[in-house]
Design a protein around this motif. Structure first.
Motif, mmCIF file in Angstrom:
data_model
loop_
_atom_site.group_PDB
_atom_site.id
_atom_site.type_symbol
_atom_site.label_atom_id
_atom_site.label_comp_id
_atom_site.label_asym_id
_atom_site.label_seq_id
_atom_site.Cartn_x
_atom_site.Cartn_y
_atom_site.Cartn_z
ATOM 1 N N ILE A 160 0.822 -1.212 0.000
ATOM 2 C CA ILE A 160 0.000 0.000 0.000
ATOM 3 C C ILE A 160 0.855 1.260 0.000
ATOM 4 N N LEU A 161 2.018 1.213 0.660
ATOM 5 C CA LEU A 161 2.870 2.409 0.683
ATOM 6 C C LEU A 161 3.644 2.598 -0.618
ATOM 7 N N THR A 162 3.822 1.519 -1.392
ATOM 8 C CA THR A 162 4.529 1.649 -2.679
ATOM 9 C C THR A 162 3.576 1.566 -3.866
ATOM 10 N N GLY A 163 2.399 0.970 -3.681
ATOM 11 C CA GLY A 163 1.467 0.799 -4.802
ATOM 12 C C GLY A 163 1.880 -0.293 -5.762
ATOM 13 N N ARG A 164 2.877 -1.125 -5.384
ATOM 14 C CA ARG A 164 3.338 -2.151 -6.323
ATOM 15 C C ARG A 164 2.316 -3.253 -6.482
ATOM 16 N N MET A 165 2.447 -3.983 -7.591
ATOM 17 C CA MET A 165 1.573 -5.128 -7.832
ATOM 18 C C MET A 165 2.250 -6.408 -7.338
ATOM 19 N N MET A 166 1.442 -7.415 -7.077
ATOM 20 C CA MET A 166 1.977 -8.757 -6.824
ATOM 21 C C MET A 166 1.351 -9.706 -7.843
ATOM 22 N N ASP A 167 2.184 -10.626 -8.366
ATOM 23 C CA ASP A 167 1.657 -11.551 -9.373
ATOM 24 C C ASP A 167 0.937 -12.710 -8.674
ATOM 25 N N ALA A 168 0.387 -13.585 -9.482
ATOM 26 C CA ALA A 168 -0.461 -14.653 -8.942
ATOM 27 C C ALA A 168 0.317 -15.581 -8.021
ATOM 28 N N GLU A 169 1.552 -15.886 -8.407
ATOM 29 C CA GLU A 169 2.344 -16.808 -7.567
ATOM 30 C C GLU A 169 2.595 -16.198 -6.189
ATOM 31 N N GLU A 170 2.999 -14.908 -6.179
ATOM 32 C CA GLU A 170 3.224 -14.251 -4.896
ATOM 33 C C GLU A 170 1.917 -14.166 -4.091
ATOM 34 N N ALA A 171 0.822 -13.922 -4.804
ATOM 35 C CA ALA A 171 -0.475 -13.826 -4.114
ATOM 36 C C ALA A 171 -0.836 -15.153 -3.458
ATOM 37 N N GLU A 172 -0.496 -16.254 -4.135
ATOM 38 C CA GLU A 172 -0.782 -17.567 -3.530
ATOM 39 C C GLU A 172 0.126 -17.814 -2.333
ATOM 40 N N ARG A 173 1.408 -17.477 -2.478
ATOM 41 C CA ARG A 173 2.347 -17.656 -1.343
ATOM 42 C C ARG A 173 1.908 -16.824 -0.150
ATOM 43 N N ALA A 174 1.322 -15.653 -0.437
ATOM 44 C CA ALA A 174 0.906 -14.739 0.642
ATOM 45 C C ALA A 174 -0.487 -15.065 1.182
ATOM 46 N N ASN A 175 -1.102 -16.128 0.624
ATOM 47 C CA ASN A 175 -2.450 -16.531 1.063
ATOM 48 C C ASN A 175 -3.525 -15.506 0.736
ATOM 49 N N LEU A 176 -3.265 -14.674 -0.277
ATOM 50 C CA LEU A 176 -4.334 -13.762 -0.723
ATOM 51 C C LEU A 176 -5.358 -14.539 -1.554
ATOM 52 N N VAL A 177 -4.883 -15.573 -2.265
ATOM 53 C CA VAL A 177 -5.788 -16.354 -3.115
ATOM 54 C C VAL A 177 -5.765 -17.810 -2.662
ATOM 55 N N ALA A 178 -6.846 -18.525 -2.972
ATOM 56 C CA ALA A 178 -6.926 -19.933 -2.573
ATOM 57 C C ALA A 178 -6.069 -20.801 -3.478
ATOM 58 N N ARG A 179 -6.018 -20.411 -4.758
ATOM 59 C CA ARG A 179 -5.319 -21.303 -5.709
ATOM 60 C C ARG A 179 -5.033 -20.531 -6.982
ATOM 61 N N VAL A 180 -3.997 -20.920 -7.723
ATOM 62 C CA VAL A 180 -3.657 -20.333 -9.031
ATOM 63 C C VAL A 180 -3.811 -21.433 -10.091
ATOM 64 N N VAL A 181 -4.469 -21.092 -11.198
ATOM 65 C CA VAL A 181 -4.670 -22.081 -12.275
ATOM 66 C C VAL A 181 -4.234 -21.453 -13.595
#
Ligand SMILES: CCCCCCCCCCCCC[C@H](O)CC(=O)SCCNC(=O)CCNC(=O)[C@H](O)C(C)(C)COP(=O)(O)OP(=O)(O)OC[C@H]1O[C@@H](n2cnc3c(N)ncnc32)[C@H](O)[C@@H]1OP(=O)(O)O
Length: 256
Positions: A160-181
């Motif tokens: 939030i302080l940098t506004g950077r994006m995270m890709d799907a793999e990072e989102a899965e590692r961070a538990n933001l998403v249940a699964r990547v397909v």
């Protein structure tokens, strides 16, 4: 209500809502959010629907709230209208399970909308972020709260302080998403999950969703009390009797 900015369809007990403003990467303007809220209320009261899938286009789930619409707004004129509460928050008050099927950009309000849903399934093309800081504001639809609870303070603060994006793999590692397909499998996988959920007892689904969401909203002891208050009333319902009888009789339960 005829919709201009979303497309809705049903497939058995599953409803699909597709955000449909491709020219602006599904920017979430007031009209789109009003249409989305109306569709969610409609499916939530339709007894034939047991699970809802929310998705966008291959390129974008939603690239955020509509900057062009917001650019010249100021609080004195609009502060009295709780637009966020009346439209954006309808996703969080929907009683049925809502799955976000995210491909491409889910940024700002788009990421917040996905996080309001119960489950996020991400395509390998998905990119999540809260870039509001880059345009002089901060997340305004729960992003500072839900992202922090989902991925932890340090990563949420960095995002939030940098506004950077995270890709799907990072989102899965961070538990933001249940699964990547794989992107081509996103809707088939989301629909397969939705059909599996739709086959469960609606009253048990409701109690489970409410109890899990209570974990976000309360302290542990209170959350356990909330769960118990949701668990005990299920006993004596027809679906509890049917579910346990089916197990004992070694057959599939009929939750219709
Ligand atoms: C008291 C006052 C209250 C006022 C508000 C109350 C009502 C609203 C409630 C809001 C609650 C939620 C608040 C939320 O937290 C805030 C936000 O979401 S702010 C927006 C955050 N998102 C972004 O900053 C992302 C912006 N987009 C981009 O960075 C890029 O588009 C991209 C996603 C990286 C893609 O880049 P490109 O591939 O180069 O594509 P383009 O940039 O050319 O985009 C194509 C086309 O789409 C238009 N567009 C993209 N994003 C938005 C957007 N968020 N709003 C409006 N339009 C968007 C872009 O302009 C292009 O259109 P064109 O210019 O070609 O017409």
């Amino acid at each position: 209500m005829p919709y201009e900015m979303i497309v809705t369809e049903t497939d058995g007990a599953v409803a699909v809502i597709r955000l449909n403003r491709p020219e602006s990467l599904n920017a979430l303007c007031d009209q789109l959010m009003s249409e989305l809220a109306d569709a969610l209320r409609g499916f939530d009261s339709d007894k034939s629907i047991r699970c809802i899938v929310l998705t966008g286009s291959d390129r974008a789930f939603a690239a955020g709230a509509d900057i062009k619409e917001m650019q010249n707004r100021s609080w004195p004129e609009t502060g009295l209208d709780d637009f966020i509460g009346k439209s954006w928050e309808v996703v969080t008050t929907t009683l049925k399970p809502v799955i976000a099927a995210v491909s491409g950009y889910a940024l700002g309000g788009g990421c917040e909308l996905a996080m309001m849903c119960d489950i996020i399934i991400a395509a390998d093309t998905a990119k999540f972020g809260q870039p509001e800081i880059a345009i002089g504001v901060i997340p305004g639809a729960g992003g500072t709260q839900r992202l922090t609870r989902a991925i932890g303070k340090s990563k949420a603060m960095e995002m939030i302080l940098t506004g950077r994006m995270m890709d799907a793999e990072e989102a899965e590692r961070a538990n933001l998403v249940a699964r990547v397909v794989p992107a081509a499998d996103l809707m088939p996988e989301a629909m397969k999950l939705a059909r599996r959920i739709a086959g469960m007892s609606p009253v048990a689904l409701l109690q489970a969703k409410r109890s899990i969401n209570a974990a976000f909203e309360t302290m542990l002891a209170e959350g356990v009390r909330y769960e118990r208050a949701s668990f005990l009333p299920l006993f004596g319902t027809p679906h509890q009797r049917e579910g346990m009888a089916a197990f004992i009789e070694k057959r599939k339960p009929d939750f219709s």
